[in-house]
Design a protein around this motif. Structure first.
Motif, PDB file in Angstrom:
ATOM      1  N   ASP A 133      -6.928  18.328  -8.402  1.00  0.00           N
ATOM      2  CA  ASP A 133      -5.858  18.974  -7.643  1.00  0.00           C
ATOM      3  C   ASP A 133      -6.219  20.396  -7.230  1.00  0.00           C
ATOM      4  OD1 ASP A 133      -4.351  16.692  -7.872  1.00  0.00           O
ATOM      5  OD2 ASP A 133      -3.131  17.421  -9.545  1.00  0.00           O
ATOM      6  N   ARG A 134      -6.949  21.097  -8.061  1.00  0.00           N
ATOM      7  CA  ARG A 134      -7.312  22.481  -7.729  1.00  0.00           C
ATOM      8  C   ARG A 134      -8.186  22.524  -6.494  1.00  0.00           C
ATOM      9  NH1 ARG A 134     -11.508  25.842  -8.200  1.00  0.00           N
ATOM     10  NH2 ARG A 134     -12.799  24.301  -9.301  1.00  0.00           N
ATOM     11  N   ARG A 135      -9.148  21.633  -6.418  1.00  0.00           N
ATOM     12  CA  ARG A 135     -10.032  21.618  -5.250  1.00  0.00           C
ATOM     13  C   ARG A 135      -9.304  21.109  -4.002  1.00  0.00           C
ATOM     14  NH1 ARG A 135     -13.599  20.441  -9.641  1.00  0.00           N
ATOM     15  NH2 ARG A 135     -15.453  21.810  -9.640  1.00  0.00           N
ATOM     16  N   ALA A 136      -8.361  20.187  -4.181  1.00  0.00           N
ATOM     17  CA  ALA A 136      -7.563  19.742  -3.039  1.00  0.00           C
ATOM     18  C   ALA A 136      -6.776  20.903  -2.451  1.00  0.00           C
ATOM     19  CB  ALA A 136      -6.618  18.620  -3.458  1.00  0.00           C
ATOM     20  N   GLU A 137      -6.160  21.694  -3.315  1.00  0.00           N
ATOM     21  CA  GLU A 137      -5.388  22.841  -2.847  1.00  0.00           C
ATOM     22  C   GLU A 137      -6.296  23.899  -2.228  1.00  0.00           C
ATOM     23  OE1 GLU A 137      -1.803  25.048  -2.259  1.00  0.00           O
ATOM     24  OE2 GLU A 137      -2.277  22.939  -2.614  1.00  0.00           O
ATOM     25  N   LEU A 138      -7.469  24.097  -2.809  1.00  0.00           N
ATOM     26  CA  LEU A 138      -8.411  25.075  -2.265  1.00  0.00           C
ATOM     27  C   LEU A 138      -8.861  24.673  -0.863  1.00  0.00           C
ATOM     28  CD1 LEU A 138     -10.167  27.591  -2.588  1.00  0.00           C
ATOM     29  CD2 LEU A 138     -11.893  26.165  -3.721  1.00  0.00           C
ATOM     30  N   LEU A 139      -9.159  23.394  -0.670  1.00  0.00           N
ATOM     31  CA  LEU A 139      -9.569  22.936   0.659  1.00  0.00           C
ATOM     32  C   LEU A 139      -8.419  23.081   1.652  1.00  0.00           C
ATOM     33  CD1 LEU A 139     -11.472  21.666   2.694  1.00  0.00           C
ATOM     34  CD2 LEU A 139     -10.885  19.414   1.768  1.00  0.00           C
ATOM     35  N   ALA A 140      -7.216  22.695   1.256  1.00  0.00           N
ATOM     36  CA  ALA A 140      -6.063  22.821   2.151  1.00  0.00           C
ATOM     37  C   ALA A 140      -5.845  24.272   2.563  1.00  0.00           C
ATOM     38  CB  ALA A 140      -4.815  22.253   1.476  1.00  0.00           C
ATOM     39  N   GLN A 141      -5.927  25.183   1.619  1.00  0.00           N
ATOM     40  CA  GLN A 141      -5.744  26.601   1.918  1.00  0.00           C
ATOM     41  C   GLN A 141      -6.861  27.126   2.815  1.00  0.00           C
ATOM     42  OE1 GLN A 141      -5.456  28.574  -1.861  1.00  0.00           O
ATOM     43  NE2 GLN A 141      -3.443  27.726  -2.328  1.00  0.00           N
TER      44      GLN A 141
ATOM     45  N   PHE B 244       0.834  -1.194   0.000  1.00  0.00           N
ATOM     46  CA  PHE B 244       0.000   0.000   0.000  1.00  0.00           C
ATOM     47  C   PHE B 244       0.873   1.249   0.000  1.00  0.00           C
ATOM     48  CE2 PHE B 244      -2.592  -3.260   2.164  1.00  0.00           C
ATOM     49  CZ  PHE B 244      -3.684  -3.273   1.303  1.00  0.00           C
ATOM     50  N   SER B 245       0.413   2.268  -0.699  1.00  0.00           N
ATOM     51  CA  SER B 245       1.156   3.517  -0.791  1.00  0.00           C
ATOM     52  C   SER B 245       0.190   4.688  -0.734  1.00  0.00           C
ATOM     53  CB  SER B 245       1.966   3.568  -2.091  1.00  0.00           C
ATOM     54  OG  SER B 245       1.090   3.498  -3.218  1.00  0.00           O
ATOM     55  N   LEU B 246       0.754   5.881  -0.582  1.00  0.00           N
ATOM     56  CA  LEU B 246      -0.023   7.120  -0.630  1.00  0.00           C
ATOM     57  C   LEU B 246       0.913   8.260  -1.000  1.00  0.00           C
ATOM     58  CD1 LEU B 246       1.026   8.384   2.233  1.00  0.00           C
ATOM     59  CD2 LEU B 246      -0.972   7.246   3.196  1.00  0.00           C
ATOM     60  N   ASP B 247       0.353   9.400  -1.292  1.00  0.00           N
ATOM     61  CA  ASP B 247       1.122  10.613  -1.556  1.00  0.00           C
ATOM     62  C   ASP B 247       1.009  11.548  -0.367  1.00  0.00           C
ATOM     63  OD1 ASP B 247       1.991   9.825  -4.029  1.00  0.00           O
ATOM     64  OD2 ASP B 247       0.552  11.023  -5.166  1.00  0.00           O
ATOM     65  N   ARG B 248       2.100  12.222  -0.032  1.00  0.00           N
ATOM     66  CA  ARG B 248       2.112  13.241   1.018  1.00  0.00           C
ATOM     67  C   ARG B 248       2.391  14.588   0.375  1.00  0.00           C
ATOM     68  NH1 ARG B 248       2.350  11.122   6.243  1.00  0.00           N
ATOM     69  NH2 ARG B 248       2.797   8.877   6.328  1.00  0.00           N
ATOM     70  N   LYS B 249       1.590  15.592   0.724  1.00  0.00           N
ATOM     71  CA  LYS B 249       1.720  16.915   0.138  1.00  0.00           C
ATOM     72  C   LYS B 249       1.674  17.967   1.240  1.00  0.00           C
ATOM     73  CE  LYS B 249      -0.334  15.468  -4.253  1.00  0.00           C
ATOM     74  NZ  LYS B 249      -1.298  15.788  -5.335  1.00  0.00           N
ATOM     75  N   LYS B 250       2.061  19.202   0.868  1.00  0.00           N
ATOM     76  CA  LYS B 250       2.112  20.288   1.846  1.00  0.00           C
ATOM     77  C   LYS B 250       1.613  21.568   1.205  1.00  0.00           C
ATOM     78  CE  LYS B 250       6.151  22.019   2.973  1.00  0.00           C
ATOM     79  NZ  LYS B 250       7.487  22.174   3.597  1.00  0.00           N
ATOM     80  N   THR B 251       0.850  22.332   1.967  1.00  0.00           N
ATOM     81  CA  THR B 251       0.365  23.644   1.527  1.00  0.00           C
ATOM     82  C   THR B 251       0.750  24.674   2.581  1.00  0.00           C
ATOM     83  OG1 THR B 251      -1.474  22.762   0.230  1.00  0.00           O
ATOM     84  CG2 THR B 251      -1.698  25.012   1.047  1.00  0.00           C
ATOM     85  N   LEU B 252       1.255  25.833   2.129  1.00  0.00           N
ATOM     86  CA  LEU B 252       1.732  26.867   3.037  1.00  0.00           C
ATOM     87  C   LEU B 252       0.852  28.109   3.055  1.00  0.00           C
ATOM     88  CD1 LEU B 252       5.554  26.725   2.167  1.00  0.00           C
ATOM     89  CD2 LEU B 252       4.395  25.671   4.096  1.00  0.00           C
ATOM     90  N   GLN B 253       0.127  28.356   1.973  1.00  0.00           N
ATOM     91  CA  GLN B 253      -0.557  29.631   1.815  1.00  0.00           C
ATOM     92  C   GLN B 253      -2.044  29.541   2.161  1.00  0.00           C
ATOM     93  OE1 GLN B 253       0.798  32.659   0.994  1.00  0.00           O
ATOM     94  NE2 GLN B 253      -1.226  33.453   1.483  1.00  0.00           N
ATOM     95  N   PRO B 254      -2.512  30.297   3.175  1.00  0.00           N
ATOM     96  CA  PRO B 254      -3.961  30.331   3.429  1.00  0.00           C
ATOM     97  C   PRO B 254      -4.719  30.886   2.230  1.00  0.00           C
ATOM     98  CG  PRO B 254      -2.738  31.271   5.264  1.00  0.00           C
ATOM     99  CD  PRO B 254      -1.767  31.111   4.132  1.00  0.00           C
TER     100      PRO B 254
END
Length: 273
Positions: A223-231, A129-139
């Motif tokens: 990806d756009r919605r993932a980043e929007l939710l993270a921010q 099993f695998s997954l991706d790890r990502k990071k967001t810095l900007q609100p």
């Protein structure tokens, strides 16, 4: 002697669990109140003393396009004074025999540390099993409709769509979703959804850690919605950065012991890990 636990064994199992997995977050107490069942806990005793134990948590697995029952090995632990006596090997062997007796298709686990991948390999567990790890810095500066996640069916539809490219994945039941919602509401920051005209387009299960926010699973339509939710989570919950996990092949995460032919990769998460 190896046997399944009885309810009267709960205090001893809890004591060993706390000894091997020290916890100040409240998770251990939550697990034993909401998840633990004596009937799915294997024990190994010597002279009436508990030496080792593991949980056999039931899940449904999609493997090679077929559904089947599988066992999630969880909380495997041996008393420090009883280690290097091959007690865990005996417990795992007993769990495999029980799996086969019940017609299960696989056993799987998530190693707590990197070196444990090698420890479990001789028992037939493959890094799988695998997954991706990502990071967001900007609100997020723009307004986003972020709400507490309530409808597990909408989340399950997003999860199924995102993980459909994985040849193997957990098929989450209503009980599986509800268990995680209860856990994150009680001990985390909660489970959140990004909505567009009342349609769920992304969700995240969020903890607060020393270095910022951590979404144990964040899944979105794109990806756009993932980043929007993270921010938006950074804006709403505060913090300088948020790390999150999602479907992908970037980092090995768990092991599978299949009892039949298996593909090369899969995805699991939200497993009390």
């Amino acid at each position: 002697m190896i046997r399944f636990a009885k309810e009267s064994d709960r205090p001893a199992v809890r004591e060993l669990f706390d000894l091997c997995f020290p916890d100040e977050s409240g998770f251990n107490a939550h697990f034993f109140e909401h998840v633990f069942r004596a009937s799915r806990t294997l024990l190994l005793e010597q002279d009436g003393a508990l030496c080792a134990t593991l949980q056999m948590l039931p899940y449904r697995l999609l493997l090679n396009g077929q559904e089947g029952e599988a066992t999630y090995i969880y909380g495997a632990c041996t008393h420090p004074d009883q280690r290097r006596k091959h007690y865990m090997a005996q417990l795992l062997g007993a769990s495999f025999a029980e799996d086969r007796r019940c017609g299960r298709i696989a056993s799987f686990l998530i190693p707590q540390e990197e070196w444990l991948f090698d420890f479990y390999e001789p028992f037939g567990y493959l890094p799988f099993f695998s997954l991706d790890r990502k990071k967001t810095l900007q609100p997020c500066a723009a307004n986003a409709d972020i709400r507490q996640l309530i409808d597990w069916r909408q989340a399950d539809a997003l999860y199924t769509r995102a993980a459909r490219g994985m040849p193997c994945r957990i098929l989450r039941s209503e009980a599986d979703w509800e268990a995680q919602l209860v856990l994150f509401r009680a001990l985390g920051d909660g489970a959140f959804g990004l909505y567009e005209s009342d349609r769920l387009t992304a969700y995240a299960f969020v903890w607060r850690e020393d270095n910022g926010l951590f979404a144990q699973e964040l899944i979105a339509e794109d990806d756009r919605r993932a980043e929007l939710l993270a921010q938006a989570l950074l804006q709403q919950l505060g913090g300088s950065e948020i790390h999150y996990c999602t479907v992908g092949c970037g980092q090995k995460f768990g092991c599978l012991k299949p009892y039949q032919a298996a593909p090369a990769r899969g995805y699991i998460n939200l497993m009390f890990n």
